[in-house]
Design a protein around this motif. Structure first.
Motif, PDB file in Angstrom:
ATOM      1  N   TRP A  27       0.828  -1.210   0.000  1.00 60.88           N
ATOM      2  CA  TRP A  27       0.000   0.000   0.000  1.00 60.88           C
ATOM      3  C   TRP A  27       0.857   1.253   0.000  1.00 60.88           C
ATOM      4  O   TRP A  27       0.524   2.235  -0.666  1.00 60.88           O
ATOM      5  N   ARG A  49      -8.174   6.421  -3.165  1.00 55.30           N
ATOM      6  CA  ARG A  49      -8.789   5.118  -2.875  1.00 55.30           C
ATOM      7  C   ARG A  49      -9.272   4.446  -4.159  1.00 55.30           C
ATOM      8  O   ARG A  49      -9.123   3.245  -4.332  1.00 55.30           O
ATOM      9  N   ARG A  50      -9.830   5.204  -5.083  1.00 55.78           N
ATOM     10  CA  ARG A  50     -10.280   4.632  -6.364  1.00 55.78           C
ATOM     11  C   ARG A  50      -9.112   4.113  -7.195  1.00 55.78           C
ATOM     12  O   ARG A  50      -9.235   3.119  -7.902  1.00 55.78           O
ATOM     13  N   GLY A  54      -8.696  -2.407  -3.791  1.00 56.68           N
ATOM     14  CA  GLY A  54      -8.509  -3.368  -2.716  1.00 56.68           C
ATOM     15  C   GLY A  54      -8.145  -2.760  -1.375  1.00 56.68           C
ATOM     16  O   GLY A  54      -8.201  -3.436  -0.352  1.00 56.68           O
ATOM     17  N   ILE A  55      -7.779  -1.483  -1.348  1.00 56.46           N
ATOM     18  CA  ILE A  55      -7.409  -0.875  -0.073  1.00 56.46           C
ATOM     19  C   ILE A  55      -8.662  -0.406   0.657  1.00 56.46           C
ATOM     20  O   ILE A  55      -9.589   0.128   0.043  1.00 56.46           O
ATOM     21  N   SER A  56      -8.701  -0.624   1.958  1.00 53.52           N
ATOM     22  CA  SER A  56      -9.819  -0.146   2.761  1.00 53.52           C
ATOM     23  C   SER A  56      -9.592   1.324   3.113  1.00 53.52           C
ATOM     24  O   SER A  56      -8.456   1.822   3.050  1.00 53.52           O
ATOM     25  N   GLN A  57     -10.658   1.981   3.493  1.00 60.14           N
ATOM     26  CA  GLN A  57     -10.551   3.384   3.889  1.00 60.14           C
ATOM     27  C   GLN A  57      -9.605   3.520   5.076  1.00 60.14           C
ATOM     28  O   GLN A  57      -8.754   4.408   5.106  1.00 60.14           O
ATOM     29  N   LYS A  58      -9.708   2.628   6.048  1.00 59.66           N
ATOM     30  CA  LYS A  58      -8.850   2.677   7.234  1.00 59.66           C
ATOM     31  C   LYS A  58      -7.380   2.467   6.853  1.00 59.66           C
ATOM     32  O   LYS A  58      -6.504   3.195   7.323  1.00 59.66           O
ATOM     33  N   MET A  59      -7.102   1.475   6.009  1.00 53.98           N
ATOM     34  CA  MET A  59      -5.716   1.201   5.636  1.00 53.98           C
ATOM     35  C   MET A  59      -5.117   2.365   4.853  1.00 53.98           C
ATOM     36  O   MET A  59      -3.949   2.720   5.048  1.00 53.98           O
ATOM     37  N   LEU A  60      -5.918   2.980   3.973  1.00 53.39           N
ATOM     38  CA  LEU A  60      -5.422   4.144   3.238  1.00 53.39           C
ATOM     39  C   LEU A  60      -5.129   5.281   4.200  1.00 53.39           C
ATOM     40  O   LEU A  60      -4.104   5.950   4.098  1.00 53.39           O
ATOM     41  N   SER A  61      -6.003   5.494   5.154  1.00 48.46           N
ATOM     42  CA  SER A  61      -5.805   6.548   6.137  1.00 48.46           C
ATOM     43  C   SER A  61      -4.527   6.317   6.946  1.00 48.46           C
ATOM     44  O   SER A  61      -3.708   7.226   7.117  1.00 48.46           O
TER      45      SER A  61
END
Length: 124
Positions: A27, A49-50, A54-61
């Motif tokens: 990520w 995110r788009r 596959g990345i979740s909102q939490k993981m991106l944050s």
């Protein structure tokens, strides 16, 4: 604080080991790639995110917080409702894109061989 000898990967304070711990995730490297491709433009959280399937909102944050904390990514918040948050690579972040691109090139060149070796290993 003790300073590790350069190149001593067994020492937790080794700069290479510390860097790989920080940016060695899919990520993190993907976020740097997406932001590098968008440069010099900023990218909003939702767009990031788009572009990172596959990345979740939490993981991106969490990933972005880490990159901002390390000074690789700059974050800008527009005082709107809801707030619009924009991200871009810093000069330091741009300097990491080249080495990560070299790693991507290496992977594209050698992953078929590695996958073949894994299949061969499993058959032994």
């Amino acid at each position: 604080m003790t300073t590790a000898r350069r190149g001593d990967l067994f020492d937790p304070q080794c700069p290479t080991r510390q860097l790989l711990d920080r940016v060695g995730t899919k990520w993190t490297s993907m976020a740097i790639k997406v932001l590098a491709d968008a440069a010099p433009e900023e990218v909003r959280f939702g767009e990031l995110r788009r572009r990172m399937p596959g990345i979740s909102q939490k993981m991106l944050s969490v990933t972005l917080q880490s990159l901002v904390r390390d000074g690789l990514v700059a974050r800008r918040v527009e005082p709107t409702v809801p707030p619009a948050v924009h991200y871009r690579l810093t000069d330091l972040g741009h300097s990491l894109d080249g080495p990560l691109a070299a790693l991507r090139t290496w992977a594209e060149t050698h992953m078929a061989t590695i996958e073949h070796n894994n299949l061969t290993y499993a058959q032994d």
